[in-house]
Design a protein around this motif. Structure first.
Motif, mmCIF file in Angstrom:
data_model
loop_
_atom_site.group_PDB
_atom_site.id
_atom_site.type_symbol
_atom_site.label_atom_id
_atom_site.label_comp_id
_atom_site.label_asym_id
_atom_site.label_seq_id
_atom_site.Cartn_x
_atom_site.Cartn_y
_atom_site.Cartn_z
ATOM 1 N N LEU A 9 0.838 -1.206 0.000
ATOM 2 C CA LEU A 9 0.000 0.000 0.000
ATOM 3 C C LEU A 9 0.872 1.254 0.000
ATOM 4 N N GLN A 10 1.962 1.204 0.765
ATOM 5 C CA GLN A 10 2.866 2.359 0.791
ATOM 6 C C GLN A 10 3.471 2.608 -0.586
ATOM 7 N N ILE A 11 3.902 1.519 -1.229
ATOM 8 C CA ILE A 11 4.515 1.656 -2.556
ATOM 9 C C ILE A 11 3.505 2.266 -3.528
ATOM 10 N N GLN A 12 2.292 1.749 -3.454
ATOM 11 C CA GLN A 12 1.276 2.235 -4.377
ATOM 12 C C GLN A 12 0.934 3.709 -4.103
ATOM 13 N N ASP A 13 0.908 4.091 -2.831
ATOM 14 C CA ASP A 13 0.654 5.503 -2.492
ATOM 15 C C ASP A 13 1.759 6.397 -3.051
ATOM 16 N N LEU A 14 2.998 5.956 -2.876
ATOM 17 C CA LEU A 14 4.122 6.755 -3.366
ATOM 18 C C LEU A 14 4.064 6.878 -4.883
ATOM 19 N N LYS A 15 3.760 5.758 -5.536
ATOM 20 C CA LYS A 15 3.678 5.806 -7.001
ATOM 21 C C LYS A 15 2.517 6.691 -7.455
ATOM 22 N N GLY A 16 1.426 6.648 -6.678
ATOM 23 C CA GLY A 16 0.278 7.496 -7.013
ATOM 24 C C GLY A 16 0.643 8.966 -6.900
ATOM 25 N N GLN A 17 1.386 9.296 -5.844
ATOM 26 C CA GLN A 17 1.796 10.687 -5.674
ATOM 27 C C GLN A 17 2.742 11.112 -6.799
ATOM 28 N N ARG A 18 3.635 10.200 -7.140
ATOM 29 C CA ARG A 18 4.586 10.482 -8.203
ATOM 30 C C ARG A 18 3.846 10.728 -9.523
ATOM 31 N N ARG A 19 2.893 9.845 -9.798
ATOM 32 C CA ARG A 19 2.140 9.961 -11.051
ATOM 33 C C ARG A 19 1.370 11.285 -11.091
ATOM 34 N N GLY A 20 0.758 11.632 -9.941
ATOM 35 C CA GLY A 20 0.002 12.888 -9.886
ATOM 36 C C GLY A 20 0.881 14.090 -10.198
ATOM 37 N N LEU A 46 10.870 10.976 -4.430
ATOM 38 C CA LEU A 46 9.866 9.906 -4.401
ATOM 39 C C LEU A 46 10.429 8.623 -5.004
ATOM 40 N N ASP A 47 11.194 8.757 -6.088
ATOM 41 C CA ASP A 47 11.800 7.569 -6.703
ATOM 42 C C ASP A 47 12.695 6.841 -5.699
ATOM 43 N N GLU A 48 13.471 7.630 -4.974
ATOM 44 C CA GLU A 48 14.375 7.026 -3.982
ATOM 45 C C GLU A 48 13.568 6.306 -2.902
ATOM 46 N N LYS A 49 12.496 6.967 -2.482
ATOM 47 C CA LYS A 49 11.667 6.383 -1.425
ATOM 48 C C LYS A 49 10.995 5.098 -1.914
ATOM 49 N N ILE A 50 10.517 5.106 -3.145
ATOM 50 C CA ILE A 50 9.869 3.911 -3.699
ATOM 51 C C ILE A 50 10.868 2.744 -3.704
ATOM 52 N N ASP A 51 12.085 3.011 -4.190
ATOM 53 C CA ASP A 51 13.106 1.954 -4.223
ATOM 54 C C ASP A 51 13.358 1.406 -2.825
ATOM 55 N N GLN A 52 13.441 2.338 -1.880
ATOM 56 C CA GLN A 52 13.729 1.957 -0.495
ATOM 57 C C GLN A 52 12.611 1.073 0.081
ATOM 58 N N VAL A 53 11.375 1.459 -0.134
ATOM 59 C CA VAL A 53 10.259 0.676 0.417
ATOM 60 C C VAL A 53 10.134 -0.663 -0.310
ATOM 61 N N MET A 54 10.442 -0.679 -1.609
ATOM 62 C CA MET A 54 10.385 -1.941 -2.375
ATOM 63 C C MET A 54 11.315 -2.997 -1.769
ATOM 64 N N GLU A 55 12.417 -2.518 -1.211
ATOM 65 C CA GLU A 55 13.391 -3.436 -0.604
ATOM 66 C C GLU A 55 12.780 -4.212 0.567
ATOM 67 N N GLU A 56 11.723 -3.658 1.129
ATOM 68 C CA GLU A 56 11.114 -4.305 2.290
ATOM 69 C C GLU A 56 10.203 -5.464 1.906
ATOM 70 N N LEU A 57 9.925 -5.608 0.617
ATOM 71 C CA LEU A 57 9.054 -6.712 0.191
ATOM 72 C C LEU A 57 9.801 -8.038 0.218
ATOM 73 N N ASP A 58 9.113 -9.103 0.608
ATOM 74 C CA ASP A 58 9.701 -10.449 0.515
ATOM 75 C C ASP A 58 9.942 -10.756 -0.959
ATOM 76 N N PRO A 59 10.986 -11.537 -1.252
ATOM 77 C CA PRO A 59 11.313 -11.788 -2.667
ATOM 78 C C PRO A 59 10.138 -12.331 -3.490
ATOM 79 N N GLY A 60 9.363 -13.244 -2.902
ATOM 80 C CA GLY A 60 8.236 -13.824 -3.649
ATOM 81 C C GLY A 60 7.170 -12.776 -3.980
ATOM 82 N N ARG A 74 -2.241 -0.431 -12.179
ATOM 83 C CA ARG A 74 -2.360 -0.496 -10.728
ATOM 84 C C ARG A 74 -2.270 -1.944 -10.284
ATOM 85 N N ALA A 75 -1.261 -2.249 -9.513
ATOM 86 C CA ALA A 75 -1.063 -3.636 -9.092
ATOM 87 C C ALA A 75 -1.741 -3.921 -7.755
#
Ligand SMILES: [Zn+2]
Lengths: 119, 150
Positions: A9-20, A46-60, A74-75
């Motif tokens: 949800l955080q990633i999607q929010d950040l991407k939404g803000q970026r897109r806006g 925002l790009d940096e933050k997105i990359d950073q939060v993406m790192e928190e996802l489990d590999p699968g 929208r994923a």
């Protein structure tokens, strides 16, 4: 709520803000004029933050997310009144009405998007 | 579209207790009545927006705002902290009046930007800080919005 879902949800929010900011001309204008925001710097931030939060996802989860996000805009989508807002197909009532099921990380049976439940 | 219609009386608090920027943001989010997880996600998102540049626009007013998946429609709140808090505002002055605006990423009615713009415009009117300072009840706040017919 599942911890991985929270990250999604955080990633999607950040991407939404970026897109806006990037695509919405009026959004950029309001941010620049009313808030003196330096939009280009903000996009980089925002790009940096997105990359950073993406790192928190489990590999699968990350793999599944990347695969989805590569093909659709929208994923991660809400389920409102039992309907997936990615494909507008109903989610099984046994899932939509059970708080424990709603809190889990799950994908839409029909379109595959990650789901979160909103009342 | 008038601003009055977007505010619930429960989302107006004239005596915020928070002493820091983070505390005030959390208190404002609390006015929306979301669940704990959603509040946490929203707090992170608002903080990230603040980190890009403060939404304290001067004259003691801040308009923290963002889009987030945790709301299903445009949500607004107003809070006043009589002594003000440091919000890293543009003019470096403490902020006393806070307008919180949150909208979903895909908002069918497209009200987020017009509302954000209207509040920013309202906040820059010279007599507004004084009028916000004189409010005694949440109803007064709603009446002020109506009187301004914005
Ligand atoms: Zn679906």
């Amino acid at each position: 709520m599942d911890a991985q879902l929270e990250i999604l949800l955080q990633i999607q929010d950040l991407k939404g803000q970026r897109r806006g900011l990037e695509e919405g001309r009026s959004e950029r204008q309001v941010e620049e004029e009313a808030f003196n925001l330096r939009v280009d710097e903000a996009l980089t931030g925002l790009d940096e933050k997105i990359d950073q939060v993406m790192e928190e996802l489990d590999p699968g989860v990350r793999r599944r997310y990347d695969r989805l996000a590569g093909g659709i805009d929208r994923a991660v989508v809400p389920v409102i009144n039992g309907v997936c807002y990615g494909c507008f197909v109903s989610v099984a009532t046994s899932v939509a009405s059970d708080p424990a099921e709603r809190a889990k990380l799950r994908n839409c049976d029909h379109c595959g998007r990650f789901l979160y439940f909103l009342d | 579209m008038i601003l009055r219609d977007f505010f619930d009386i429960e989302a107006v608090k004239l005596d915020l207790e928070g002493e820091t920027k983070d505390e005030v943001l959390k208190e404002l989010i609390g006015l929306l009545g979301l669940d704990d997880k959603s509040e946490g996600i929203l707090f992170k998102m608002l903080k990230r927006r603040e980190n890009l540049g403060s939404t304290g626009i001067g004259n003691g007013i801040a308009i923290p705002h963002c889009r987030s998946l945790v709301v299903n429609r445009l949500r607004l709140a107003f809070g006043r902290k009589p002594d003000g808090v440091d919000f890293k505002a543009i003019d470096d002055r403490p902020v006393r009046d806070f307008f919180l605006i949150v909208a979903p990423p895909l908002e069918v009615s497209n009200q987020y930007l017009p509302v954000l713009g209207k509040i920013a415009q309202f906040a820059k009117e010279p007599d507004v800080p004084e009028q916000l300072g004189q409010l005694e009840t949440p109803e007064d706040f709603l009446a002020l919005l109506e009187a301004k017919s914005i």
